[in-house]
Design a protein around this motif. Structure first.
Motif, mmCIF file in Angstrom:
data_model
loop_
_atom_site.group_PDB
_atom_site.id
_atom_site.type_symbol
_atom_site.label_atom_id
_atom_site.label_comp_id
_atom_site.label_asym_id
_atom_site.label_seq_id
_atom_site.Cartn_x
_atom_site.Cartn_y
_atom_site.Cartn_z
ATOM 1 N N SER A 11 0.810 -1.217 0.000
ATOM 2 C CA SER A 11 0.000 0.000 0.000
ATOM 3 C C SER A 11 0.846 1.272 0.000
ATOM 4 O O SER A 11 0.298 2.374 -0.045
ATOM 5 C CB SER A 11 -0.923 0.009 1.222
ATOM 6 O OG SER A 11 -0.194 0.272 2.407
ATOM 7 N N LEU A 85 -5.649 1.747 4.969
ATOM 8 C CA LEU A 85 -5.504 1.269 3.593
ATOM 9 C C LEU A 85 -6.505 1.885 2.624
ATOM 10 O O LEU A 85 -6.515 1.532 1.446
ATOM 11 C CB LEU A 85 -5.635 -0.259 3.567
ATOM 12 C CG LEU A 85 -4.639 -1.005 4.463
ATOM 13 C CD1 LEU A 85 -4.921 -2.494 4.460
ATOM 14 C CD2 LEU A 85 -3.208 -0.741 4.011
ATOM 15 N N ALA A 88 -4.793 3.708 -0.380
ATOM 16 C CA ALA A 88 -4.201 2.801 -1.364
ATOM 17 C C ALA A 88 -5.273 2.180 -2.248
ATOM 18 O O ALA A 88 -5.089 2.034 -3.469
ATOM 19 C CB ALA A 88 -3.403 1.713 -0.658
ATOM 20 N N SER A 89 -6.421 1.811 -1.666
ATOM 21 C CA SER A 89 -7.518 1.252 -2.459
ATOM 22 C C SER A 89 -8.069 2.290 -3.432
ATOM 23 O O SER A 89 -8.417 1.971 -4.578
ATOM 24 C CB SER A 89 -8.627 0.740 -1.542
ATOM 25 O OG SER A 89 -8.213 -0.407 -0.836
ATOM 26 N N SER A 92 -5.469 2.850 -6.313
ATOM 27 C CA SER A 92 -5.363 1.694 -7.211
ATOM 28 C C SER A 92 -6.690 1.309 -7.846
ATOM 29 O O SER A 92 -6.723 0.367 -8.646
ATOM 30 C CB SER A 92 -4.820 0.495 -6.435
ATOM 31 O OG SER A 92 -5.737 0.104 -5.422
ATOM 32 N N LEU A 99 -1.335 -1.333 -7.097
ATOM 33 C CA LEU A 99 -0.784 -0.853 -5.834
ATOM 34 C C LEU A 99 0.685 -0.475 -6.019
ATOM 35 O O LEU A 99 1.269 -0.665 -7.100
ATOM 36 C CB LEU A 99 -0.921 -1.929 -4.756
ATOM 37 C CG LEU A 99 -2.344 -2.260 -4.303
ATOM 38 C CD1 LEU A 99 -2.374 -3.553 -3.490
ATOM 39 C CD2 LEU A 99 -2.929 -1.114 -3.486
ATOM 40 N N LEU A 123 -8.573 -3.471 -0.257
ATOM 41 C CA LEU A 123 -7.375 -4.092 0.288
ATOM 42 C C LEU A 123 -7.570 -4.445 1.760
ATOM 43 O O LEU A 123 -7.115 -5.500 2.218
ATOM 44 C CB LEU A 123 -6.180 -3.147 0.112
ATOM 45 C CG LEU A 123 -4.826 -3.639 0.622
ATOM 46 C CD1 LEU A 123 -4.418 -4.932 -0.062
ATOM 47 C CD2 LEU A 123 -3.760 -2.561 0.414
ATOM 48 N N SER A 124 -8.258 -3.596 2.501
ATOM 49 C CA SER A 124 -8.473 -3.862 3.921
ATOM 50 C C SER A 124 -9.286 -5.133 4.131
ATOM 51 O O SER A 124 -9.034 -5.899 5.072
ATOM 52 C CB SER A 124 -9.164 -2.671 4.584
ATOM 53 O OG SER A 124 -10.408 -2.395 3.957
ATOM 54 N N THR A 270 2.077 7.513 -3.215
ATOM 55 C CA THR A 270 1.316 8.070 -2.093
ATOM 56 C C THR A 270 0.881 9.513 -2.343
ATOM 57 O O THR A 270 -0.098 9.970 -1.735
ATOM 58 C CB THR A 270 2.140 7.993 -0.800
ATOM 59 O OG1 THR A 270 3.380 8.688 -0.982
ATOM 60 C CG2 THR A 270 2.417 6.544 -0.422
#
Length: 708
Positions: A11, A85, A88-89, A92, A99, A123-124, A270
């Motif tokens: 992530s 997360l 990151a989700s 992506s 990711l 992702l989580s 990021t």
């Protein structure tokens, strides 16, 4: 844990940041199910009871009961994963190939007994699925089906990495100690306690890596699957073993990237993060009235629809799950790419609306008892919690029924009617280790009560209560007692109203070693005294009289430091204009009392009772091991109205300012799964109860009398 660390790295979180997270106090609170610091909500906390085992059941309209089998609370970890997360989700677009590092999660479908490889979605949720060891954490739905840890069928998924990525080199790190080719005869006694883990996880086979791969096996034999507080030592084990194999790693991996290149690549990923602004909450499995209730907890109303910010979401979530009924709510943070805003999704998992609590205590004094608590929740427009509690033993008996109705509309408040029957028999409080003088006293407390409660901040609540009571005290005025004697009977009936402001962050309901508590209470009593003398009384005629008085009670407890030595204090003060009753014994047993030690409520300590007093002392706690404490405590009690017995059993009030009394204790406490196991030596400035040795297992807790 491999999937969680891999997913966090994928992530865009650096190894240094990951180490800071898993070695932090915050991480330990996540895995223990505790809220993050700053989100401790006292409003929903109940008075402590002796329960140490809870069965979570689901009871439907057809009276069908379903058992919830999870051993650990996941309320904090679920929120931490989705919060950490979510970006990151969003970046992506829920595609694990997009990711910072392409990623796969291996999960298991228990029903079809098949392996599931996750490459898309939140992702989580994928990481939450891979941490679901059966019986430990509750499973969650991913793509419509319940998934568990993939280690059940494939604990070392070299084949998945090969098929999905076709890599030049595979590095496999085995952090499981399940490497037995033959029966471990020498260690089977030690290992049998972890048999569930061995049974559920497929064994890692280093031969699957192949000659071109790298297999790293750190020495983790000294640790168990639950040693989260040893994260730093586990990291060091992996680091040392990797250094030993560094030449092999360099020989098999030809490509090189500098730290700056990786840093720039991570920053590029990021920096695509979006502002953490939420358009609101979406509900899954809740009806309209239930959704409106939860929205109010988050501060959302038709007049205040949003937007919400990260702190609003965190505050609302932890306030919601501070009520145990909502601990099964599952959070997800979704991203709306068209609006570039986030949404909090709250899904209703199978509800735990019926809870059964078991508890009690076994002691070397005859104060042993057993406890049963029944809790039933009904949630619609309001949350209704019905409780039935029973406690029985030779010294103490209790039956309590109460209903708490929570309503967050207009303002947060609850209404809680309660009825209770409690009795104490001090004559049966014998010590199995030593001879002691029995106190001839039997007490009965019957009451009906209604509480109105409000939160006045995150940590404090205010409770206004009205109570009607009918008490009966039967006692002897002499130390000696024979079967032909008749006891005095003192009936006290009346009303009591109390306004109390309280707070508590203590980490345990008995023998805490961290946190603090504070209580300030003002009470008004209106009492009708009806006294019937027995043959140990110098009085011969019954007496009936009315009394009214006010009482102010203050109590505070706090512990400092989180290291080996944790000093603390306890202070208590009472100020009142309480009158005396017909004789000394009837007055002293209904006077405010200071109970500094664990056995104080089980003994009639005449020198530690007064209408007006201040008291306090030091609690020195030495943490010998994670769940083993040595406690050294000392207290002083200063009565301003020292009550003594006159020649004709009347009450004499002695205002001698030099009167001060000492109580002290030294003991060992082990915090076991069934509550504390304590061995202590106690001292009181009391002629009948000066020294005592007490061994008990379980919570030595009793509800209070109406006059306490």
């Amino acid at each position: 844990m491999g999937g969680i660390i891999g997913g966090i790295y994928a992530s865009g979180i650096s190894p240094h940041q990951i180490e800071e997270i898993v070695t932090s106090e915050k991480f330990l609170r996540w895995v223990k199910g505790l809220p993050e610091e700053g989100y401790n909500y006292y409003y929903h906390k109940n008075n402590p009871d002796p329960g140490f085992l809870r069965l979570d059941l689901s009871l439907d309209s057809t009276l069908n009961v379903q058992f919830n089998s999870s051993l650990a609370s996941d309320v904090s970890l679920n929120f931490a994963l989705t919060e950490q997360l979510a970006q990151a989700s969003a970046i992506s677009n829920n595609n694990f190939d997009s990711l910072f590092i392409p990623f796969r999660v291996v999960a298991a479908d228990i029903f079809t007994q098949s392996e599931v490889v996750l490459s898309r979605g939140l992702l989580s949720n994928a990481l939450r699925a891979t941490q679901t060891v059966p019986f430990f954490y509750n499973p969650i739905r991913v793509d419509g089906r319940y998934l568990f840890d993939g280690g059940v069928y494939n604990n070392f998924p070299v084949d998945v990495a090969t098929e999905e990525f076709n890599p030049d080199v595979i590095i496999g790190v085995n952090v499981s100690t399940k490497v037995f080719e033959e029966y471990p005869y020498d260690n089977d006694d030690k290992l049998i306690s972890h048999s569930l883990i061995y049974m559920l996880l497929d064994k890692s086979d280093p031969r699957e890596i192949g000659a071109d791969g790298i297999y790293i096996q750190p020495d983790v034999s000294k640790f168990t699957s639950f040693d989260f507080n040893s994260a730093k030592s586990l990291i060091d084990s992996g680091y040392v073993q990797t250094l030993r194999q560094l030449d092999e790693i360099k020989a098999k991996i030809k490509e090189r990237r500098t730290c700056e290149e990786v840093f720039q690549q991570r920053n590029k990923f990021t920096n695509k993060s979006y502002p953490f602004i939420f358009d609101g909450i979406v509900f899954k499995g809740f009806n309209e009235k239930q959704s409106r209730y939860i929205s109010r907890v988050f501060g959302i109303s038709p007049n205040k629809p949003g937007p919400l910010y990260r702190t609003d979401i965190s505050r609302g979530y932890f306030e919601l799950v501070s009520e145990d009924y909502f601990s099964n709510v599952f959070p997800n943070i979704l991203f709306d790419s068209t609006k570039q805003r986030f949404l909090l999704q709250l899904a209703r998992r199978p509800h735990r609306n019926f809870q059964v609590d078991f508890g009690g205590v076994i002691a070397t004094r005859e104060v042993s008892n057993i406890f049963l608590g029944l809790n039933y929740f009904y949630f619609n427009k309001s949350l209704v919690h019905t409780f039935l509690g029973f406690q029985t033993g030779g010294f103490y008996k209790n039956a309590t029924a109460r209903v708490r109705i929570d309503n967050p509309f207009f303002t947060k408040f609850y209404v809680e009617p309660e009825i209770a029957f409690r009795s104490w028999d001090y004559l049966k409080n014998e010590d199995l280790l030593q001879d002691n003088t029995s106190t001839v006293l039997k007490r009965v407390n019957r009451k009906g009560k209604i509480n109105f409660g409000w939160p006045i901040s995150d940590r404090f609540k205010m409770v206004l209560s009205g109570e009607g009571y009918s008490n009966t005290d039967r006692y002897s005025n002499d130390d000696g007692f024979v079967s032909s004697d008749t006891l005095d009977r003192l009936d006290l009936r009346g009303i009591k109203s109390t306004l109390e402001i309280s707070s508590s962050t203590l980490n345990r309901k008995q023998y805490p070693n961290a946190g603090s508590s504070l209580s300030v209470a003002v009470s008004y009593f209106d009492v009708e005294e009806n006294y019937q003398p027995g043959n140990t009384s110098v009085l011969v005629n019954p007496v009936k009289q009315n009394h009214q008085w006010f009482r102010l009670r203050l109590s505070a407890e706090q512990y400092f430091s989180k290291g080996f030595y944790r000093p603390g204090y306890l202070v208590n003060a009472v100020f009142s204009n309480q009158p005396i009753f017909q004789n000394y014994m009837g007055t002293i047993i209904n006077s405010p009392t200071f109970n500094p030690l664990q056995d104080s409520p089980t003994i009639l300590l005449e020198n530690f009772r007064s209408f007006n007093y201040i008291a306090g002392g030091i609690r020195n706690v030495f943490v010998l091991r994670n769940k083993l404490d040595f406690r050294l405590e000392a207290y002083l009690f200063k009565p301003f109205d020292y009550l003594v017995q006159g020649a004709d059993q009347e009450v004499v009030v002695d205002s001698d300012l030099s009167q001060v009394y000492l109580a002290a204790s030294a003991g060992i406490v082990h915090h076991s799964p069934i509550g504390p196991v304590s061995l202590s030596v106690n001292y009181y400035d009391d002629s009948q109860n000066q020294f005592g040795v007490l061994l008990h297992a379980g919570f030595l807790l009793f509800d209070k009398h109406s006059f306490e």
